[in-house]
Design an enzyme around this catalytic site. Structure first.
Site, PDB file in Angstrom:
ATOM      1  N   ASP A  63      30.419  51.723  39.814  1.00  0.00           N
ATOM      2  CA  ASP A  63      30.593  50.866  38.327  1.00  0.00           C
ATOM      3  C   ASP A  63      30.671  51.360  37.374  1.00  0.00           C
ATOM      4  O   ASP A  63      30.766  51.212  36.710  1.00  0.00           O
ATOM      5  CB  ASP A  63      28.838  50.030  39.181  1.00  0.00           C
ATOM      6  CG  ASP A  63      27.957  51.119  39.109  1.00  0.00           C
ATOM      7  OD1 ASP A  63      27.535  52.424  39.575  1.00  0.00           O
ATOM      8  OD2 ASP A  63      25.928  51.122  39.214  1.00  0.00           O
ATOM      9  N   TYR A  81      37.575  45.319  54.421  1.00  0.00           N
ATOM     10  CA  TYR A  81      38.514  44.578  54.023  1.00  0.00           C
ATOM     11  C   TYR A  81      38.966  44.267  55.364  1.00  0.00           C
ATOM     12  O   TYR A  81      40.050  43.211  55.974  1.00  0.00           O
ATOM     13  CB  TYR A  81      39.629  44.680  52.752  1.00  0.00           C
ATOM     14  CG  TYR A  81      39.637  44.161  51.953  1.00  0.00           C
ATOM     15  CD1 TYR A  81      38.326  43.348  51.301  1.00  0.00           C
ATOM     16  CD2 TYR A  81      40.624  44.737  51.011  1.00  0.00           C
ATOM     17  CE1 TYR A  81      38.475  43.366  49.802  1.00  0.00           C
ATOM     18  CE2 TYR A  81      40.796  44.558  49.438  1.00  0.00           C
ATOM     19  CZ  TYR A  81      39.470  44.243  48.335  1.00  0.00           C
ATOM     20  OH  TYR A  81      38.969  44.235  47.666  1.00  0.00           O
ATOM     21  N   LYS A 104      29.942  54.863  45.629  1.00  0.00           N
ATOM     22  CA  LYS A 104      28.553  54.344  45.141  1.00  0.00           C
ATOM     23  C   LYS A 104      27.554  54.808  46.520  1.00  0.00           C
ATOM     24  O   LYS A 104      27.345  53.632  47.633  1.00  0.00           O
ATOM     25  CB  LYS A 104      28.104  52.212  45.708  1.00  0.00           C
ATOM     26  CG  LYS A 104      29.288  51.812  44.847  1.00  0.00           C
ATOM     27  CD  LYS A 104      28.387  52.164  43.179  1.00  0.00           C
ATOM     28  CE  LYS A 104      27.334  51.149  43.657  1.00  0.00           C
ATOM     29  NZ  LYS A 104      26.250  51.160  42.476  1.00  0.00           N
ATOM     30  N   ASP A 146      43.141  47.403  39.436  1.00  0.00           N
ATOM     31  CA  ASP A 146      42.692  46.198  37.787  1.00  0.00           C
ATOM     32  C   ASP A 146      42.861  45.931  36.728  1.00  0.00           C
ATOM     33  O   ASP A 146      42.994  46.219  36.330  1.00  0.00           O
ATOM     34  CB  ASP A 146      42.893  44.852  38.851  1.00  0.00           C
ATOM     35  CG  ASP A 146      43.505  44.008  39.501  1.00  0.00           C
ATOM     36  OD1 ASP A 146      44.682  44.672  39.810  1.00  0.00           O
ATOM     37  OD2 ASP A 146      43.149  42.918  40.439  1.00  0.00           O
ATOM     38  N   ASP A 201      40.679  47.844  44.974  1.00  0.00           N
ATOM     39  CA  ASP A 201      40.917  47.010  44.409  1.00  0.00           C
ATOM     40  C   ASP A 201      40.576  46.866  42.922  1.00  0.00           C
ATOM     41  O   ASP A 201      41.609  46.494  41.880  1.00  0.00           O
ATOM     42  CB  ASP A 201      40.713  46.176  45.263  1.00  0.00           C
ATOM     43  CG  ASP A 201      41.255  44.794  45.916  1.00  0.00           C
ATOM     44  OD1 ASP A 201      42.722  44.766  44.704  1.00  0.00           O
ATOM     45  OD2 ASP A 201      41.424  43.890  46.315  1.00  0.00           O
TER      46      ASP A 201
END
Ligand code: NAD
Length: 370
Positions: free
Chosen positions: A226, A142, A193, A254, A250
């Protein structure tokens, strides 16, 4: 007795309603005599824009720098949709995070037994769930540079975001996760990852090294991000503390949060580095939800996310673990008695407004501590 300085920033919309309730809770804990809390209240977001032409004034930023914790409501609303981008209400949050260097975002996902049936997962998968996602908040994709959209010679466009982490950025967030794990069940899962991203390889190496050299008593597992998302909806209770970068955090926070129900229930914290001499961290506590303009001013918003955010402040900024547990128990017990604001209401429960919910939590604190 230690005195803690709080800066209360209610913000806009329901921010002011839920802040009024958490104030009564702060006063209750002040009277209990384990610590005293001094607080000042100031403007942030649209309210500050109306008064000063910017989302947060320099005077308010100074108060934030001098406080032991900022307790933040929510900002924004349609009234300010067309104000210039750099002074929009949300800029207050970004400025606070940046200037206070709040690099660690803590998002707990706790399933209150009374709300287990409200989850999209089966009761047995979520009942008793208590996990903590520790997300790196000030680095990664970001913020990495270059970040741009360029037009190529053939007229096509190319967008670039840069995922970037340094050793020290990974070390400090890893330490936050390991330290928190020691206050819980001493287990950390680190999600990245490494199979396809260089930043994932470094993340994995650094977290492993910090774990081995500084936290040999904490069990560390590595999980691909993942797979972690999949496991969170398959068997969430296998996790305790999950640490991850800004982007994966992020998404994973959630996912984890939604296992437990309404936005009106979700607290969060953002922590900075401990001060070299006092050991105290800069910190900000806020509900995950926004200013809910659709219900603002009606007295029906759920104050629990805000009050549970103060419970996190008791736990993580002031080390008042017993008090934090007491407040969490009071919230849980009010829910068990069937009290619900509109967002968590189901048939057979009792619908109450913001003030009634706040008052019920105070009454429960009285009962539990009698
Ligand atoms: P929102 O979180 O404000 O509301 C989403 C939905 O959830 C609404 O239907 C709302 O009524 C409900 N809801 C949220 N909190 C609730 C509570 N405590 N009790 C009962 N119901 C609740 O998100 P949005 O509608 O997308 O955004 C509204 C404004 O808030 C926008 O201006 C947005 O930019 C801002 N926002 C601010 C923050 C923040 O201050 N941290 C976070 C998200 C959104």
């Amino acid at each position: 007795m230690t005195t803690y300085k709080l800066l209360l920033l209610p913000g806009d919309g329901i921010g002011t309603e839920i802040m009024a309730e958490v104030k009564t809770v702060i006063d209750w804990f002040g009277k209990r005599g384990v610590a005293s809390f001094e607080y000042e209240q100031d403007l942030a977001g649209g309210a500050a824009y109306d008064a000063h032409g910017k989302a947060i004034s320099e005077a308010t930023m100074k108060l934030a720098q001098e406080s032991d914790a900022v307790i933040f409501g929510a900002v924004g609303g349609p009234k300010w949709d067309s104000v210039p981008y750099d002074v929009r209400p949300e800029a207050a949050l970004l400025r606070l995070r940046k200037d206070l260097e709040l690099f660690a975002n803590l998002r707990p996902a706790i399933c209150y037994p009374a709300l287990a049936d409200a989850s999209s997962l089966k009761r047995e998968l979520v009942e008793g769930l208590d996990i903590l996602i520790v997300r790196e908040l000030t680095g990664g994709v970001y913020f990495g540079s270059p970040k741009e959209i360029v037009t190529l010679e053939n007229g096509e466009k190319r967008a670039v975001d840069t995922q970037l982490y340094t050793t020290s950025e990974i070390e400090r967030i890893a330490r936050v996760a390991f330290d928190l794990a020691k206050t819980r069940s001493s287990r950390v899962a680190s999600a990245e990852k490494r199979n396809v991203m260089k930043s994932g390889v470094l993340w994995n190496q650094v977290v492993t090294k910090v774990g081995k050299e500084e936290y040999a008593d904490v069990a560390l597992e590595h999980v691909l991000a993942d797979n972690c998302a999949m496991q969170l909806v398959r068997r969430p209770k296998q996790y305790d503390v999950i640490v991850c970068d800004n982007l994966f955090g992020d998404i994973l926070s959630d996912v984890a949060a939604m296992l437990t129900g309404s936005l009106g229930m979700l607290p969060s914290a953002a922590l900075g580095a401990p001060d070299a001499t006092t050991g105290r961290r800069k910190s900000m506590y806020e509900p995950v939800h926004g200013s809910a303009p659709d219900i603002a001013g009606q007295g029906i918003s759920n104050p629990i996310a805000m009050i549970a955010s103060f419970a996190m402040a008791l736990r993580y900024s002031f080390g008042l673990v017993e008090e934090a547990d007491l407040l969490d128990r009071a919230i849980s017990s009010v829910l068990s008695k069937g009290l619900r604001t509109g967002d968590i209401y189901t048939e057979g429960t009792t619908k109450v407004g913001t003030k009634e919910m706040g008052a019920a939590i105070l009454a429960e604190l009285d009962t539990l501590s009698a």
